[in-house]
Every structure is written in structure tokens, then in C-alpha cells.
Design an enzyme around this catalytic site. Structure first.
Site, short mmCIF file in Angstrom:
data_model
loop_
_atom_site.label_atom_id
_atom_site.label_comp_id
_atom_site.label_asym_id
_atom_site.label_seq_id
_atom_site.Cartn_x
_atom_site.Cartn_y
_atom_site.Cartn_z
N HIS A 86 -1.53 8.85 5.50
CA HIS A 86 -1.79 7.47 5.91
C HIS A 86 -3.28 7.16 5.98
O HIS A 86 -3.67 6.00 5.98
CB HIS A 86 -1.05 7.10 7.21
CG HIS A 86 -1.66 7.60 8.47
ND1 HIS A 86 -1.23 8.73 9.13
CD2 HIS A 86 -2.66 7.11 9.24
CE1 HIS A 86 -1.93 8.92 10.22
NE2 HIS A 86 -2.81 7.94 10.32
N ASP A 223 2.70 14.20 6.36
CA ASP A 223 1.62 13.21 6.34
C ASP A 223 0.26 13.81 5.95
O ASP A 223 -0.63 13.94 6.78
CB ASP A 223 1.55 12.55 7.73
CG ASP A 223 0.78 11.24 7.71
OD1 ASP A 223 0.04 10.99 6.74
OD2 ASP A 223 0.90 10.47 8.68
N SER A 645 -6.31 11.00 13.63
CA SER A 645 -5.46 11.25 12.48
C SER A 645 -6.20 12.09 11.47
O SER A 645 -7.34 11.77 11.12
CB SER A 645 -5.05 9.94 11.83
OG SER A 645 -3.89 9.49 12.42
#
Ligand code: ARG
Ligand code: GLU
Length: 710
Positions: A86, A223, A645
């Protein structure tokens, strides 16, 4: 009664003063020697110098700020970098079209030549950080107004930054306030601008579970995406050039495939964006009762519209995939946050704490600070509300944003007007590639009707009121804008010229955006700026006050500064949790769970056929764990937030075991209040990354440049 009060007070104190006992905290790497004993007691085997050093290569040299909102880490001596899917999403999307749908099918460069350059993407290494409070506050006197102090800080920072970056070579620096300006730190970065896409799994792996599973455990999302940093021949930053060579990092992570177990020590090194751990109860109440609920509602409306059209067309699905994910992400987080704040009774706890603090503060340096903060919040509230509404309505209209950015390309010098046609062409191309009129128009109608209904008349521009009266309805307004604006038509837009300035300024889309912009700048922003300055000033005292108070109450708390997108260390351990009575979640997930969710009928759960085949044949190669399955994700007690992230999850030996990418929904209030029972970060197990590269991407040639610990 007296006893009851004492118990409440003790609880309030304990909650507010003692938090750092558990795994809460986002610590400054340069001061990590203050935590290292605790880290070592919890299992860490390396030293403070191994984490952060300005004299030798340390783990910090293997961590980067990826773009301006994610973290990445180096995993090879040749500049190979790992971050989340992402985080690389918009790059992957930029390279995608219906013919080459890298979002859908994944992408793997099979040689360096096939790696894809990315305009606008950069990564920053932290060279060093340093306490510069004395330099930044040089010339400060207590009689100064906050405005003057702000000016002084700005001027001193500017000089310091110029000095720190004078060597050039990609150096950039920022001065950041910590503890509301009780301290200032200089952060010196070296920024690399040639960062190429190496690989990404198909979204059915990299975004498996989509927005349905986002912010949730149990999770099975692969991810990750991979990039490579390029430099000039001297290893210095350089703009993209085919002559650039892979960057040689001072340090890169070794990869541990040993696996993880409940109780294992974990350490996250990354760039958390923003937290508000020390705010007044009124700040929390606004978020819980007003800000979050309204923003959630407005986004629900927009998401429903996007989802409807995305389900109807593959083209629209690609066009709005990244936009949808962005809107949906905070939308879902806010819902968890509100729930968490309510469950923790944070407003109530803070009020109790504030009462006790206030009593203690009487006659001293911090006398009255609690009331002062409450007063500022009361004044700020309607302005904050107007701001929140403005940004979640007017500013989300894509056509209007685009119109305004085109209007800005007209420049007036004396009596001649120029128009930057080349730039206009670029901006227009990227806008039209991903714009779908019906979505934008329906959103306009939906959010502006809410605007009309919920924002008090005093906080609406005159322009808006007059226009609405003349149109008669939001629907009629939308009809005009989305029929008559120049900007709905790429051909008319392309033909624009310097002579069209007046027409562009009078265009319904430009006018809409511009009038609101002017109103915001004149009626709202000056007030919010002033009040936020007042808040900042009051918080500077309150922050210091909380530190002194907690010490004098002998309920020790180790304070850490709120996150501000600077490099931090968070440590904890792998641990399950109980989200509700009668439910307990274990801390790791495997490929078995992917198969349980697999459903070709549901977009978010439709996995690649290849993965089904591999599962059926148990063709896991060397990536199965002791149970015979491939591990996928795990959760731990590390205190993280947006920006973390892509952060490396590091084990006791300093080796890479995973990639942080999310938090559990029930714990998303940790930006305001951390509950060690429930707050968990979610990480991707590095073994699933390797499995995917190997078995799905067949790009195992990349393993040659990695170092495995066993
Ligand atoms: N919740 C994660 C974060 O805050 C992941 C977001 C991207 N994924 C998504 N399904 N929208 O960034
Ligand atoms: N997904 C988040 C990010 O983009 C991290 C999750 C969180 O907010 O903790 O940084």
C-alpha cells in the site's frame, strides 16, 4: 465517598502517569541508551550503538522514510528495499493500465533493466539527529509573544538548516518541535530521488482482504512491494539517469527465517506520523463526539458512490482503486478510534486527572493551565468544525481541485498574462487518466447537501449562500458545474491559452473552489491559526506540568514525545489479545486462513489460481513452518501509527522478521491512549514475503543479494 474519590483519583493518576510500564512508547533513537536496559531485559541482545550511532554504521542506516508517509528498509548491499504494497500502491498504479494491470497481476522485474523509474518518489536516510533547543531558542525572552517566538524559531531554524545542508549532495534538514516546543531537534537527511520499482505481488495477495480486512485481525494480507535505490557513481543522490547505479547502503538487514513465537521480543524502527497522547479531555471529546463521527459519515457517502461505480467497470475500478483506499482507510480507523476512546473512558479519565492536576497546581507555575486549555477549546470548536467540514466536502471535489490547479498556471506580470501550457498538459493528463465524472458529480451532491444541512450559517461563505439561492438546490448547482465547466472536456482543456484566463477564473468549478479558498483564508484560518498558537503555548506549559506532576506524585512515567514523522523505536513482544468477552485471538496467521477466506465471488477474497494450486499440492518449498503451513502475518504489542507502514520488524538479534503494515481495529485509539491489553500492531511475516517472491513471482534470483541468518 472519600474512599471512592481516592480510588478514582488513583486510577486516573495511574492511567495518565504510568503508561510507559507496558510496551507503550515511541522513543527517540539518539536517546535510546535511556531505554536499552529495559529493551535488553525484554530480550534484545544488541547495544544502543547498534541501533543508532553517528560514528559507525548502525541499524538506522538501513531504515528510510519512504516518500513522505511510509517507512522502508534496505535488505541488500545493492540498494534493494522493502516496503508495503500500500506504500508503493500509487507507483504500481501509475505503471498500470487495462493492458498491463500490475495491480491485478503483479509485477516482477526479471533483471535490473526492467526495474521501473518513478517520478516524484524519493527516500530519505537519517544522517543524524540532535538536540538543538539552545540554538533554536537563542534570543528568546519570556516577555516575547508567541508570534514573536514563532518568528524567532523560524529564523534560527532556517540558519541552522542552511548550515547543516551546505554540502548539498541530497542533504535536507528539518527542525522539529518535541513536547510542544519544550525541545527542538534537528533531523538531517540524505534524500535519494531515483527509486525504481522491482516487484509487487498481485493485489489479490498484496491487498488480500482489501478494505474488508483493513485494520483487522486475523489478517492474511501480503502487503509488500520492492524497490531499488539508485545513486550516481560516487553513491551520491542523483536524479533519474540510466547511468545511475544501485545504491550501496552503509547497513542493510539480515533476514531471519527462523520464525516467530508468542512472547518473542520485537522492535519496530520507523517513522510514525502523528499522535496526541497528552491532550486535554476537551480535545478528546471533540474527536470522539464531533470530529470523527461527522467525518465518518461524509466518507461513507463518498465510498458508497465510488463502490457502486467501481463494481460496474474494470476501468473505473482501476481509476479509483488508490483514491478509494485512501478515503476508506481513515474512515475505518476513525470508527475503531471512537469505539476505543469510549471503551477506555478516556474523556472521563482525563477529566479526573485534570481535576487532580489543577488542585495540585494551585499557586504554582501551572496554576490555571487546565481552565485555560478548556477555554481555548471552547472557542476553537466551531472553527474546527467548519474546517473539518470544508476539508471533507469542498476540498474533495476532484473537478474543482483540478480547475484550481489549472488556474494557478496563469501568471500575470504587469499587463501580460502567461499560461504554462506544458505543465497544464501534464497535470491534465494525470487528472483525466483517473477521473470519472459521475462519481465526482454524485459526491458533490451528497457531501454538499450535508454541508448545507450541518454547517451553521455563520460559518458558510456569502458566495455559497448566494449561489445556492440562485441555483435553488445543490443538485442544480452540480448540474451546472458538471455540464458547463470547461474542465469536464479534455479537448477544451488542452486548447486553453493565456487569453482564456478570465474564462477559467469564471468557470463554475474554478469559482467554487476559489471562493471557498478565499473565505477559508479570510474568515476561518486566521482564527484557527491564532487559537492553535494559543493551544501550542498552553500545551507547552501543560506538557511540562504533566512531567513535573507525575514525578512529584511518585507515579513515575517515562515520557516520550508525540510522533511527528521522525525516526522512532518502539519495542514489545509478539502477543495475542482478547477483543471481546469470550474471544481470544492467537498472534499468528497462516496460508490456511487465506484458503478459508478464498472466494472467487468476492473481489477482496479472490486469490490467484496459482496460490490455490500451490496450497493443494503443499508445494511450499522451504517456506513452511513447524506446523507445515506457510506463516503469513503476526501481531505484537509495539506502539505504532500511520507512517510506520513498511517499518522493519526486528528480532532480538537485530534481524528482520517482518514488515509492519497495520494495527488492530480495537486498538486504533492508541494515537490518543494506549491500552496494552488491546493495542496491537500487525506485521507481515518475512517468510510470506519470500514465499511470494519465490513461488508466485518466480523472482528468486533476488535472493542472491540477500543475507539470510540461517
Ligand atoms: N490500514 C493500513 C494503513 O493505515 C493499510 C492501508 C492500506 N490498505 C487498505 N486496504 N486501504 O495504512
Ligand atoms: N497502515 C498504516 C500506515 O500506512 C500503519 C497502520 C497504523 O496506522 O498503525 O502507516
Amino acid at each position: 465517598m472519600k474512599n471512592r474519590f481516592r480510588i478514582i483519583l488513583a486510577t486516573a493518576l495511574a492511567m495518565a502517569c504510568m503508561t510507559a510500564k507496558a510496551d507503550e512508547g515511541m522513543w527517540l533513537p539518539s536517546l535510546i541508551s535511556q531505554r536499552i536496559v529495559d529493551m535488553q531485559e525484554k530480550g534484545f541482545k544488541l547495544s544502543a550503538e547498534d541501533i543508532y550511532s553517528v560514528n559507525q554504521a548502525s541499524l538506522k542506516d538501513a531504515v528510510v522514510l519512504f516518500g513522505r508517509g511510509c517507512t522502508g528498509e534496505l535488505i541488500s548491499p545493492e540498494g534493494l528495499l522493502l516496503t508495503n504494497h500500500h506504500c508503493g500502491y500509487s507507483q504500481i498504479q501509475q505503471h498500470s493500465s487495462v493492458e498491463h494491470d500490475y495491480l491485478k497481476d503483479g509485477f516482477w522485474a526479471m533483471s535490473r533493466k526492467e526495474e521501473l523509474p518513478n517520478k516524484g518518489l524519493n527516500v530519505s536516510f537519517l544522517e543524524r539527529m540532535e538536540d538543538v533547543t539552545d540554538i533554536i531558542l537563542k534570543g528568546y525572552t519570556p516577555e516575547m509573544t508567541e508570534e514573536d517566538r514563532v518568528e524567532l524559531v523560524k529564523a534560527n531554524s532556517k540558519a541552522l538548516i542552511a548550515e547543516a545542508t551546505k554540502e548539498g549532495k541530497g542533504l535536507r534538514a528539518t527542525v522539529e518541535a518535541l513536547y510542544y516546543g519544550n525541545q527542538y531537534f534537528l533531523f538531517l537527511y540524505r534524500q535519494y530521488d531515483d527509486v525504481r520499482l522491482v516487484g509487487a505481488p498481485p493485489s489479490s495477495i498484496g491487498k488480500f482482504g482489501g478494505d474488508t480486512d483493513n485494520w483487522m485481525w486475523p489478517r492474511h494480507t501480503g502487503d509488500f512491494s520492492m524497490f531499488r535505490i539508485y545513486a550516481d557513481k560516487d553513491n551520491n543522490p542523483a536524479p533519474y539517469s540510466k547511468d545511475n547505479v544501485p545504491y550501496k547502503p552503509k547497513k542493510y538487514f539480515r533476514i531471519s527465517t527462523k520464525g516467530v513465537q508468542e512472547g518473542d521480543f520485537t522492535f519496530i524502527y520507523g517513522f510514525p506520523g502523528s499522535t496526541k497522547e497528552y491532550i486535554h479531555s476537551e480535545g478528546v471529546r471533540y474527536i470522539e463526539e464531533i470530529g470523527d463521527p461527522h467525518k465518518i459519515h461524509l466518507r461513507t457517502l463518498r465510498l458508497d458512490i465510488m463502490n457502486k461505480y467501481q463494481a460496474q467497470s474494470q476501468k473505473v475500478r482501476i481509476q479509483y482503486s488508490s483514491k478509494n483506499a485512501n478515503v476508506s482507510n481513515a474512515w475505518k480507523k476513525w470508527q475503531g478510534e471512537v469505539k476505543g476512546i469510549k471503551k477506555m473512558k478516556t474523556v472521563r479519565t482525563k477529566q479526573e486527572f485534570e481535576k487532580a492536576f489543577d488542585r495540585w497546581a494551585q499557586g504554582g507555575e501551572f496554576d490555571g493551565i487546565i481552565g485555560k486549555l478548556a477555554g481555548i477549546y471552547a472557542e476553537l470548536e466551531p472553527y474546527q468544525f467548519a474546517t473539518d467540514y470544508y476539508s471533507e466536502t469542498v476540498r474533495t471535489i476532484e473537478l474543482a481541485n483540478f480547475a484550481m490547479s489549472m488556474a494557478r498556471l496563469f501568471k500575470q506580470t504587469d499587463s501580460t498574462v502567461t499560461f504554462d501550457k506544458e505543465r497544464a498538459s501534464e497535470v491534465a493528463a494525470s487528472f483525466y487518466k483517473d477521473w470519472y465524472l459521475p462519481i465526482d458529480k454524485e459526491s458533490f451532491i451528497a457531501v454538499m447537501n450535508e454541508y448545507e444541512k450541518n454547517v451553521p450559517a455563520d460559518f458558510k461563505p456569502e458566495y455559497y449562500k448566494e449561489k445556492l439561492a440562485s441555483y435553488g438546490s445543490i443538485e442544480a448547482w452540480a448540474e451546472d458545474m458538471f455540464t458547463n465547466s470547461i474542465f469536464i472536456d479534455p479537448v477544451r482543456t488542452e486548447a486553453l491559452d493565456a487569453a482564456d484566463k478570465d474564462a477559467v477564473m469564471a468557470d463554475p468549478a474554478t469559482e467554487f473552489f476559489n471562493e471557498f479558498l478565499k473565505w477559508y483564508a479570510s474568515d476561518i484560518q486566521p482564527v484557527t491559526t491564532r487559537l492553535n498558537q494559543d493551544l501550542q503555548l498552553a500545551y507547552r506549559d501543560y506538557m511540562r506540568g504533566q512531567m513535573v506532576y507525575c514525578r512529584t506524585q511518585r507515579v513515575m512515567k517515562d515520557f516520550y514525545p508525540d510522533a511527528n514523522l521522525t525516526l522512532r523505536v518502539a519495542y514489545g513482544h509478539i502477543k495475542g489479545y482478547s477483543p471481546a468477552d469470550g474471544v481470544y485471538y492467537t498472534p499468528s496467521s497462516t496460508i490456511k486462513g487465506i484458503m478459508e477466506k478464498d472466494n472467487p465471488e468476492i473481489f477482496d477474497y479472490n486469490i490467484p489460481q496459482r496460490l490455490r494450486d500451490i496450497y493443494a499440492a503443499k508445494d511450499y518449498g522451504r517456506w513452511a513452518d513447524a506446523s507445515g503451513e506457510v506463516p503469513v502475518c503476526f501481531i505484537a504489542t509495539n506502539h505504532t501509527t500511520g507512517g510506520n507502514s513498511g517499518s522493519p520488524v526486528i528480532n532480538a538479534d537485530g534481524d528482520l522478521i517482518g514488515l509492519n503494515f497495520d494495527r488492530v481495529w480495537e486498538g486504533t485509539m492508541s494515537d490518543i491512549v494506549f491500552d496494552p491489553e488491546i493495542c496491537r500492531n500487525i506485521a507481515l511475516d518475512v517468510r510470506y514475503v519470500l514465499f511470494t517472491i519465490d513461488k508466485i513471482g518466480e523472482a528468486d534470483y533476488l535472493f542472491d543479494e540477500m543475507t539470510f541468518t540461517e
